[in-house]
Design an enzyme around this catalytic site. Structure first.
Site, PDB file in Angstrom:
ATOM      1  N   ASP A  52      51.852  95.906 -20.720  1.00 47.29           N
ATOM      2  CA  ASP A  52      53.209  95.420 -20.425  1.00 47.29           C
ATOM      3  C   ASP A  52      53.967  94.797 -21.598  1.00 47.29           C
ATOM      4  O   ASP A  52      54.667  93.777 -21.417  1.00 47.29           O
ATOM      5  CB  ASP A  52      53.155  94.403 -19.262  1.00 47.29           C
ATOM      6  CG  ASP A  52      52.597  94.994 -17.989  1.00 47.29           C
ATOM      7  OD1 ASP A  52      52.243  96.186 -17.983  1.00 47.29           O
ATOM      8  OD2 ASP A  52      52.495  94.248 -16.994  1.00 47.29           O
ATOM      9  N   GLU A  74      54.899  97.326 -16.203  1.00 49.36           N
ATOM     10  CA  GLU A  74      55.126  96.869 -14.826  1.00 49.36           C
ATOM     11  C   GLU A  74      56.580  97.167 -14.458  1.00 49.36           C
ATOM     12  O   GLU A  74      57.481  96.909 -15.251  1.00 49.36           O
ATOM     13  CB  GLU A  74      54.871  95.353 -14.710  1.00 49.36           C
ATOM     14  CG  GLU A  74      55.119  94.822 -13.294  1.00 49.36           C
ATOM     15  CD  GLU A  74      54.881  93.316 -13.146  1.00 49.36           C
ATOM     16  OE1 GLU A  74      54.255  92.712 -14.030  1.00 49.36           O
ATOM     17  OE2 GLU A  74      55.347  92.765 -12.131  1.00 49.36           O
ATOM     18  N   LYS A  93      53.055 100.866 -13.436  1.00 48.64           N
ATOM     19  CA  LYS A  93      52.340 100.171 -12.354  1.00 48.64           C
ATOM     20  C   LYS A  93      53.318  99.260 -11.606  1.00 48.64           C
ATOM     21  O   LYS A  93      54.125  98.568 -12.226  1.00 48.64           O
ATOM     22  CB  LYS A  93      51.160  99.376 -12.916  1.00 48.64           C
ATOM     23  CG  LYS A  93      51.528  98.297 -13.918  1.00 48.64           C
ATOM     24  CD  LYS A  93      50.273  97.699 -14.536  1.00 48.64           C
ATOM     25  CE  LYS A  93      50.567  96.568 -15.483  1.00 48.64           C
ATOM     26  NZ  LYS A  93      51.136  95.362 -14.892  1.00 48.64           N
ATOM     27  N   LYS A 119      50.494  93.812 -10.731  1.00 45.45           N
ATOM     28  CA  LYS A 119      50.042  93.112 -11.932  1.00 45.45           C
ATOM     29  C   LYS A 119      48.854  93.846 -12.562  1.00 45.45           C
ATOM     30  O   LYS A 119      48.715  93.881 -13.781  1.00 45.45           O
ATOM     31  CB  LYS A 119      49.667  91.662 -11.601  1.00 45.45           C
ATOM     32  CG  LYS A 119      50.778  90.862 -10.908  1.00 45.45           C
ATOM     33  CD  LYS A 119      52.067  90.857 -11.699  1.00 45.45           C
ATOM     34  CE  LYS A 119      53.150  90.025 -11.016  1.00 45.45           C
ATOM     35  NZ  LYS A 119      54.482  90.259 -11.634  1.00 45.45           N
ATOM     36  N   VAL A 161      50.565  91.248 -22.441  1.00 44.36           N
ATOM     37  CA  VAL A 161      51.089  90.048 -21.785  1.00 44.36           C
ATOM     38  C   VAL A 161      51.163  90.267 -20.271  1.00 44.36           C
ATOM     39  O   VAL A 161      51.318  91.385 -19.805  1.00 44.36           O
ATOM     40  CB  VAL A 161      52.502  89.705 -22.334  1.00 44.36           C
ATOM     41  CG1 VAL A 161      52.421  89.372 -23.807  1.00 44.36           C
ATOM     42  CG2 VAL A 161      53.519  90.812 -22.090  1.00 44.36           C
ATOM     43  N   THR A 162      51.070  89.126 -19.535  1.00 41.48           N
ATOM     44  CA  THR A 162      50.686  87.825 -20.020  1.00 41.48           C
ATOM     45  C   THR A 162      49.193  87.630 -19.755  1.00 41.48           C
ATOM     46  O   THR A 162      48.634  88.240 -18.845  1.00 41.48           O
ATOM     47  CB  THR A 162      51.496  86.699 -19.338  1.00 41.48           C
ATOM     48  OG1 THR A 162      51.209  86.702 -17.927  1.00 41.48           O
ATOM     49  CG2 THR A 162      52.971  86.858 -19.554  1.00 41.48           C
ATOM     50  N   CYS A 189      48.977  89.723 -15.896  1.00 41.45           N
ATOM     51  CA  CYS A 189      48.631  91.167 -15.871  1.00 41.45           C
ATOM     52  C   CYS A 189      47.384  91.499 -16.693  1.00 41.45           C
ATOM     53  O   CYS A 189      46.657  92.430 -16.337  1.00 41.45           O
ATOM     54  CB  CYS A 189      49.832  91.983 -16.304  1.00 41.45           C
ATOM     55  SG  CYS A 189      51.144  91.921 -15.060  1.00 41.45           S
ATOM     56  N   GLN A 222      30.427  81.875 -18.097  1.00 44.09           N
ATOM     57  CA  GLN A 222      29.290  82.301 -17.263  1.00 44.09           C
ATOM     58  C   GLN A 222      28.651  83.586 -17.800  1.00 44.09           C
ATOM     59  O   GLN A 222      28.345  84.514 -17.039  1.00 44.09           O
ATOM     60  CB  GLN A 222      29.732  82.505 -15.816  1.00 44.09           C
ATOM     61  CG  GLN A 222      30.410  81.279 -15.203  1.00 44.09           C
ATOM     62  CD  GLN A 222      30.877  81.543 -13.794  1.00 44.09           C
ATOM     63  OE1 GLN A 222      30.057  81.695 -12.886  1.00 44.09           O
ATOM     64  NE2 GLN A 222      32.176  81.604 -13.609  1.00 44.09           N
TER      65      GLN A 222
HETATM   66  C1  C5J Z   1      52.794  90.426 -16.537  1.00 40.13           C
HETATM   67  C2  C5J Z   1      54.085  89.033 -15.074  1.00 40.13           C
HETATM   68  N1  C5J Z   1      52.871  91.542 -17.233  1.00 40.13           N
HETATM   69  N2  C5J Z   1      53.756  87.911 -15.721  1.00 40.13           N
HETATM   70  N3  C5J Z   1      53.667  90.244 -15.520  1.00 40.13           N
HETATM   71  O1  C5J Z   1      51.987  89.578 -16.856  1.00 40.13           O
HETATM   72  O2  C5J Z   1      54.792  89.000 -14.091  1.00 40.13           O
END
Ligand code: C5J
Length: 233
Positions: free
Chosen positions: A31, A79, A136, A139, A164-165, A169, A209
């Protein structure tokens, strides 16, 4: 990559180093769209400081360039939603009090809509025609997309993930991939969040973990592993 030994690289990562066969590895860039990175897009309508994300561009660019040199499979995700919003749940559109909602007209076209200028990937990381772009609606990169089929078609077992972020996502995609059996190495400085503390915690959650969702490495460590592999006889 000239022969099979060229194709294996060891990345210095946390919680531990990981050896990857590059022929079974894809670079997944999540994204890196104008809607998240630039003023006037979706990210800013939610009240975020989009300047926080700029730091990931150069590290991603370096790894992208190295991946292109090695012939690694490169996948970009975006996205966004269809112009008629048929793939955008009301629960997503109606949420919160953004300055503009998904589908509203903004300075880069309709917010988070496929085909609009804001939905496109930033020029610095623009996909080559030969690279794969996955659109997509959610996310995660696997939900309602062809991602699984593409990875299977190319025999991919490992993902180098950035974008990002970090906590939204990138984390959602890594969790989806982990459940499907992929080894995910997240490139720490190739990710960013509007909230630096969420970036830190998002990475910690992945590698905690014993690497519950995957591994975390710097772009320098990934580049070093790619470079070392190239010089293996
Ligand atoms: C992504 C969002 N790409 N933060 N989307 O992280 O809405």
């Amino acid at each position: 990559m000239a022969n099979s030994s060229d194709a294996v690289g060891k990345i210095v990562a946390e919680p531990e180093p990981i050896e990857l066969d590059w022929t079974k590895t894809a670079l997944v860039i999540i994204d890196m769209q104008r809607d998240f990175m630039e003023p006037g897009g979706f990210g800013e309508t939610l009240g975020n400081d989009v300047g926080q994300l700029a730091r990931a561009v150069q590290p991603i660019g370096s790894v992208l360039s190295a991946a292109r040199d090695t012939g690694m499979l490169v996948i970009h995700t975006r996205e966004g939603h269809l112009p008629d919003l048929s793939d955008a749940p009301p629960a997503k559109i109606e949420r919160g009090a953004p300055s503009l909602r998904i589908g509203d007209p903004g300075p880069m076209g309709r917010i988070l809509i496929r085909g609009e200028a804001g939905h496109d990937i930033i020029p610095e990381l623009y996909p080559l025609d030969s690279e794969i772009v996955i659109d997509k609606p959610g996310k995660g990169a696997f939900y309602a997309t062809e991602m699984g089929d593409v990875l299977q078609k190319y025999g991919i077992e490992n993902l180098l993930v950035c974008g990002v972020t970090t906590e939204v996502c990138v984390n959602t995609t890594v969790r989806e991939a982990n459940d499907r059996g992929y080894r995910c190495v997240v490139i720490a400085d190739g990710c960013a969040s509007y909230f630096p503390e969420f970036h830190e915690m998002g990475l910690k959650m992945i590698k905690a973990q014993g690497g519950i969702f995957g591994w975390v490495a710097s772009s320098a460590a990934v580049l070093e592993a790619l470079e070392t592999s190239k010089t293996l006889a």
